[in-house]
Design an enzyme around this catalytic site. Sequence first.
Site, PDB file in Angstrom:
ATOM      1  N   GLU A  14     -30.623  12.888 -39.048  1.00 53.47           N
ATOM      2  CA  GLU A  14     -31.515  13.491 -40.046  1.00 53.47           C
ATOM      3  C   GLU A  14     -31.072  13.191 -41.458  1.00 53.47           C
ATOM      4  O   GLU A  14     -31.854  12.724 -42.290  1.00 53.47           O
ATOM      5  CB  GLU A  14     -31.595  15.005 -39.825  1.00 53.47           C
ATOM      6  CG  GLU A  14     -32.534  15.714 -40.784  1.00 53.47           C
ATOM      7  CD  GLU A  14     -33.975  15.312 -40.560  1.00 53.47           C
ATOM      8  OE1 GLU A  14     -34.508  14.536 -41.394  1.00 53.47           O
ATOM      9  OE2 GLU A  14     -34.567  15.751 -39.560  1.00 53.47           O
ATOM     10  N   ASP A  42     -33.045  10.930 -44.284  1.00 56.88           N
ATOM     11  CA  ASP A  42     -33.549  11.523 -45.522  1.00 56.88           C
ATOM     12  C   ASP A  42     -33.002  10.821 -46.753  1.00 56.88           C
ATOM     13  O   ASP A  42     -33.744  10.483 -47.687  1.00 56.88           O
ATOM     14  CB  ASP A  42     -33.162  13.005 -45.582  1.00 56.88           C
ATOM     15  CG  ASP A  42     -33.851  13.845 -44.518  1.00 56.88           C
ATOM     16  OD1 ASP A  42     -34.802  13.347 -43.890  1.00 56.88           O
ATOM     17  OD2 ASP A  42     -33.414  14.996 -44.312  1.00 56.88           O
ATOM     18  N   SER A  80     -39.841  14.419 -39.964  1.00 66.65           N
ATOM     19  CA  SER A  80     -38.563  14.424 -40.681  1.00 66.65           C
ATOM     20  C   SER A  80     -38.498  13.282 -41.686  1.00 66.65           C
ATOM     21  O   SER A  80     -37.783  13.372 -42.687  1.00 66.65           O
ATOM     22  CB  SER A  80     -37.402  14.277 -39.697  1.00 66.65           C
ATOM     23  OG  SER A  80     -37.316  15.394 -38.849  1.00 66.65           O
TER      24      SER A  80
END
Length: 634
Positions: free
Chosen positions: A300, A304, A549
Amino acid sequence: MLFLPLLTLALLSVAFAEPRVSPLVTHEKRSHTPAGWSRSRRHDSAAVLPLRIGLVQSNMDKLEELLLDVSGPESANYGKHWSAGKVAQTFAPSRETVDTVREWLGDSGIEPSRIKLSGARTWIELNATIEEAERLLNTEYHVYSHFTGKEHVACDSYQLPEHVSKHVDLVLPSIHFDAVIKRDNNPSGHTLRNIGQPGVGLKPKTTGTVSSILNQLEACDQQITLICLRALYGIVYEPVATSKNSYGIVEYTPQAYLQTDLNMFFGNFTPNLVGSSPKMVSIDGGYAQTEYTGFDYNGESDLDLQYAMSLVDPQPITLYQTGDMVEGASFNNFLDAIDGSYCTFEGGDDPNYDSIYPDPYGGGYEGPEDCGTATPAYVISTSYGYNEADLSPAYAARQCAEYAKLGLMGTTVLYSSGDDGVAGNGDLCLNSDGSQTANGTMFNPSFPGTCPYVTSVGATQVNPGASVAEPESACMQVIYSGGGFSNYFAMPSYQAAAVEHYLTAYPPPYTASQYNATGKSRGFPDVAANGANYVVAIDGEFELVFGTSASSPVTGSILTLVNDARLAAGKSPIGFINPTIYSPAFTGAFHDITTGSNPGCGTIGFNATAGWDPVTGLGTPDFPQLVARWLALP
């Protein structure tokens, strides 16, 4: 309105008046015991309970109106965001509310010396025996056991005098259970179970490693890289107001990036960023841990930061790394840090949902809880989420109000809408009793995406065999764009026309037993962006990654560039964007997505259609259009 209205009551003004007598009313009630828990015994009547009473805030019935005043494109006050002090002053509980609750406790035999009012006047607390608490709330407290061995104190429902109920939002502890079990007997020895923990909540998916990077526009249906995103959304812009602007990415430990992964990605796609790191703000002991690695721990954060840092370069990124390795953190722990008034808002954190610092169990972060220690960025993206049903309506409403306050102060808050279509995280659906199971038949909306004061971001894809010049569809590879209608929150006025058009022109083929079909609830997502086939460097290898995400930080990057243009022109940041993007002034500023659906709960879900839909919202960003239209606003 979405929250309990503040109704004024006449206070007794005659000295030595008789105690007020009013009928008892049920204030909160739980329909079922959450999965994994079972009632084990009646609580000891002599045991002491730290009772906390969250007071109704002033002007909550005007919250949407006040937010629209600074966020609506036709308002004379557009962009005139509030100071934190004005926010705190406006929503502080009234003297009448404080006095009413105090008087009730005193009339019930609680000595004034035992009653404590928080500094922000939002919370009344006292230590009461179980016997006293049961008498005050007309309830019974039981001890519940979880299969992990954890115990929890709760009641099934509780009552308050009618004249008091109108001044109270919630009482803790009461009906509420953990949103996520934080400590368990995981055989790996890693005891954290929380947002950010593998297997908990929303998380990206992967189909494995990439044998060779294509990195060409002709291959965007197979691999999404920076050139694909720039082509899809017209991102041609170099920031110039970087000292005035800010973009924040929120991560929850143990999720953490690896600098070697950032360097690997930058070396291939953004060479000038090699060696660059985000500016990390540690919240409640958060740090970029390296004890645990692998996709579940690094996927994640790597995703990002690699895309956000590259898309907004040279704009610095702030990383809000939240929670330590033992206690973890909730969304409220993050909100505490960026808004000091929230630490005590309606009683502050709930120990049944939120991590409490210093760590009361030992072994975790022993410093003070971060409260107002971090500056909120102009855009904040979070790629994590709960199922709405994980939380009580009162708890969700309390948090949702904070997002409205951030909007009043000029912050854009983005959340991923979920990756399981109309089902919730873990592909769980609702049953008629409110429980969540894999074979449930009712749609299970996400949170905070259903909060009307955040911008919820769904997912799209470049269809197999298609080019970036052709329309995208709703994401139907590996994940499905989360979307639907809230079971907790009413439809905000800014989206009424869009949602009503959808329901009239494209009535969903489902009944009220499957979803909230009232036509009066909050619809989500609001917008969408690509969520399929991202090339991400993770633990020294490139992998293909899928999920909303990815959609949220990419959307946040685009909005950060819009802010740069406005700040460079001497204007305010865009703040809460929903009233603007749903307005006629922004018609055509998004690429409408009209194909695909979001399956779940034994159905094909909703369909993407012309105009807003509960799969891809208003569509994907058209950056040149967005910049032009926002620059035209004051």
